[in-house]
Design a protein around this motif. Structure first.
Motif, mmCIF file in Angstrom:
data_model
loop_
_atom_site.group_PDB
_atom_site.id
_atom_site.type_symbol
_atom_site.label_atom_id
_atom_site.label_comp_id
_atom_site.label_asym_id
_atom_site.label_seq_id
_atom_site.Cartn_x
_atom_site.Cartn_y
_atom_site.Cartn_z
ATOM 1 N N UNK A 214 0.853 -1.191 0.000
ATOM 2 C CA UNK A 214 0.000 0.000 0.000
ATOM 3 C C UNK A 214 0.892 1.246 0.000
ATOM 4 N N UNK A 215 0.917 2.035 -1.094
ATOM 5 C CA UNK A 215 1.757 3.237 -1.173
ATOM 6 C C UNK A 215 1.480 4.236 -0.055
ATOM 7 N N UNK A 216 0.226 4.314 0.375
ATOM 8 C CA UNK A 216 -0.111 5.264 1.440
ATOM 9 C C UNK A 216 0.557 4.877 2.755
ATOM 10 N N UNK A 217 0.601 3.592 3.049
ATOM 11 C CA UNK A 217 1.270 3.119 4.269
ATOM 12 C C UNK A 217 2.762 3.408 4.195
ATOM 13 N N UNK A 218 3.330 3.202 3.008
ATOM 14 C CA UNK A 218 4.758 3.487 2.818
ATOM 15 C C UNK A 218 5.039 4.970 3.019
ATOM 16 N N UNK A 219 4.220 5.831 2.391
ATOM 17 C CA UNK A 219 4.418 7.278 2.485
ATOM 18 C C UNK A 219 4.324 7.755 3.928
ATOM 19 N N UNK A 220 3.341 7.225 4.645
ATOM 20 C CA UNK A 220 3.156 7.609 6.044
ATOM 21 C C UNK A 220 4.355 7.187 6.886
ATOM 22 N N UNK A 221 4.819 5.954 6.677
ATOM 23 C CA UNK A 221 5.959 5.440 7.441
ATOM 24 C C UNK A 221 7.230 6.210 7.102
ATOM 25 N N UNK A 223 7.553 9.370 5.975
ATOM 26 C CA UNK A 223 7.534 10.723 6.530
ATOM 27 C C UNK A 223 7.739 10.691 8.040
ATOM 28 N N UNK A 224 7.170 9.705 8.709
ATOM 29 C CA UNK A 224 7.347 9.582 10.153
ATOM 30 C C UNK A 224 8.815 9.316 10.486
ATOM 31 N N UNK A 225 9.485 8.547 9.636
ATOM 32 C CA UNK A 225 10.870 8.164 9.888
ATOM 33 C C UNK A 225 11.851 9.282 9.559
ATOM 34 N N UNK A 226 11.573 10.031 8.487
ATOM 35 C CA UNK A 226 12.538 11.030 8.016
ATOM 36 C C UNK A 226 12.108 12.477 8.232
ATOM 37 N N UNK A 227 10.811 12.699 8.421
ATOM 38 C CA UNK A 227 10.312 14.067 8.572
ATOM 39 C C UNK A 227 9.934 14.724 7.269
ATOM 40 N N UNK A 228 10.192 14.044 6.137
ATOM 41 C CA UNK A 228 9.804 14.564 4.817
ATOM 42 C C UNK A 228 9.150 13.452 4.020
ATOM 43 N N UNK A 229 8.468 13.825 2.933
ATOM 44 C CA UNK A 229 7.851 12.807 2.087
ATOM 45 C C UNK A 229 8.932 12.151 1.236
ATOM 46 N N UNK A 230 8.597 10.996 0.672
ATOM 47 C CA UNK A 230 9.545 10.296 -0.197
ATOM 48 C C UNK A 230 9.895 11.148 -1.415
ATOM 49 N N UNK A 231 8.923 11.845 -1.970
ATOM 50 C CA UNK A 231 9.180 12.706 -3.126
ATOM 51 C C UNK A 231 10.118 13.857 -2.759
ATOM 52 N N UNK A 232 9.869 14.486 -1.613
ATOM 53 C CA UNK A 232 10.741 15.580 -1.161
ATOM 54 C C UNK A 232 12.166 15.082 -0.942
ATOM 55 N N UNK A 233 12.281 13.892 -0.392
ATOM 56 C CA UNK A 233 13.606 13.329 -0.146
ATOM 57 C C UNK A 233 14.326 13.061 -1.462
ATOM 58 N N UNK A 234 13.612 12.489 -2.427
ATOM 59 C CA UNK A 234 14.213 12.164 -3.731
ATOM 60 C C UNK A 234 14.659 13.441 -4.461
ATOM 61 N N UNK A 235 13.814 14.466 -4.406
ATOM 62 C CA UNK A 235 14.145 15.729 -5.054
ATOM 63 C C UNK A 235 15.372 16.360 -4.419
ATOM 64 N N UNK A 236 15.431 16.342 -3.075
ATOM 65 C CA UNK A 236 16.574 16.948 -2.387
ATOM 66 C C UNK A 236 17.876 16.251 -2.726
ATOM 67 N N UNK A 237 17.838 14.951 -2.876
ATOM 68 C CA UNK A 237 19.046 14.197 -3.202
ATOM 69 C C UNK A 237 19.440 14.415 -4.664
ATOM 70 N N UNK A 238 18.429 14.593 -5.511
ATOM 71 C CA UNK A 238 18.703 14.878 -6.927
ATOM 72 C C UNK A 238 19.340 16.232 -7.057
#
Length: 241
Positions: A214-221, A223-238
């Motif tokens: 479930x992508x929603x469960x992944x996204x929630x987990x 953001x809880x772990x890193x403080x940002x969304x997966x997309x925000x994290x990917x963009x920042x690293x790019x």
């Protein structure tokens, strides 16, 4: 403190043993006093006992029968027998049930002190060995999770290691200060961070690769772990690249 149960059919002996020897100074707590082996078995079935100090000849259930009960039930209880010289043949019979410690009547301070110092040391060594064994177990479980994070659960770990599910859960929490599920989530999120930063995979693909359907469960987990969304994290690293 190791928990000590004293068993003797003579009231003066059992009360004297319980009250006039400085058990706490050598690391023992008297948790019970029983008049015979039957009372002792009832007590053991309802209370934690680490060491038993028992007279060898008693009515109803003897000290040997009590040692046999402990041996056959595979209870982790050290047994110290109190015996007179005339009862030595009976004392030897108890050796088949794992009894290795004896105190002669009348009991003397020096002998009690020596025997129970040895018992205490043996208990300490066994506890260290058990602790070390539990830590191998835990390291092996963590290694398995690290290598199989996509498809692992407490149930699969239980089957693989041939250990009770609830035992693993309790042991993992005690040794790592983390719940099994929290550790698994942590591993998955760290793996996801690496994939987001170093590959061109879609977030939906990474979600599946780290064990989420479930992508929603992944996204929630995430953001809880890193403080940002997966997309925000990917963009920042790019952007850093």
């Amino acid at each position: 403190m190791y928990k000590l149960l004293i068993v003797d059919d003579e009231v003066t002996i059992r009360t004297s043993l319980a009250n006039y020897f400085p058990w706490e100074q050598i690391g023992f707590e008297v948790v019970g006093i029983c008049a015979d082996g039957k009372e002792a078995i009832d007590f053991i079935e309802n209370n934690q006992v680490d060491v038993l100090l028992s007279d060898i000849m008693m009515p109803n259930v003897t000290g040997i029968e009590l040692a046999k009960y402990i041996y056959e039930k595979k209870l982790k209880i050290k047994v110290v027998m109190i015996s007179a010289h005339s009862e030595f043949d009976y004392a030897r019979a108890s050796m088949r049930y794992g009894v290795r410690y004896y105190v002669l009547k009348p009991t003397k301070y020096e002998e009690l002190n020596q025997v129970f110092s040895e018992v205490h040391m043996e208990c300490d060594m066994e506890n260290i060995e058990e602790c070390e064994e539990d830590l191998n177990i835990i390291e092996r479980i963590k290694k398995y999770i690290d290598e199989n994070y996509e498809d692992v659960s407490l149930e699969t770990i239980s089957e693989l290691f041939h250990l009770n599910l609830y035992y693993i859960s309790r042991l993992f929490k005690m040794k790592t200060n983390m719940n099994f599920s929290d550790y698994l989530t942590q591993v998955r999120m760290e793996k996801a961070k690496v994939m987001l930063a170093t590959t061109e995979q879609l977030i939906s693909e990474i979600c599946i690769r780290v064990g989420y359907t479930d992508p929603r469960s992944f996204s929630k987990a995430f953001k809880k772990h890193t403080g940002v969304t997966a997309r925000e994290y990917k963009v920042s690293k790019s952007y850093v690249k």
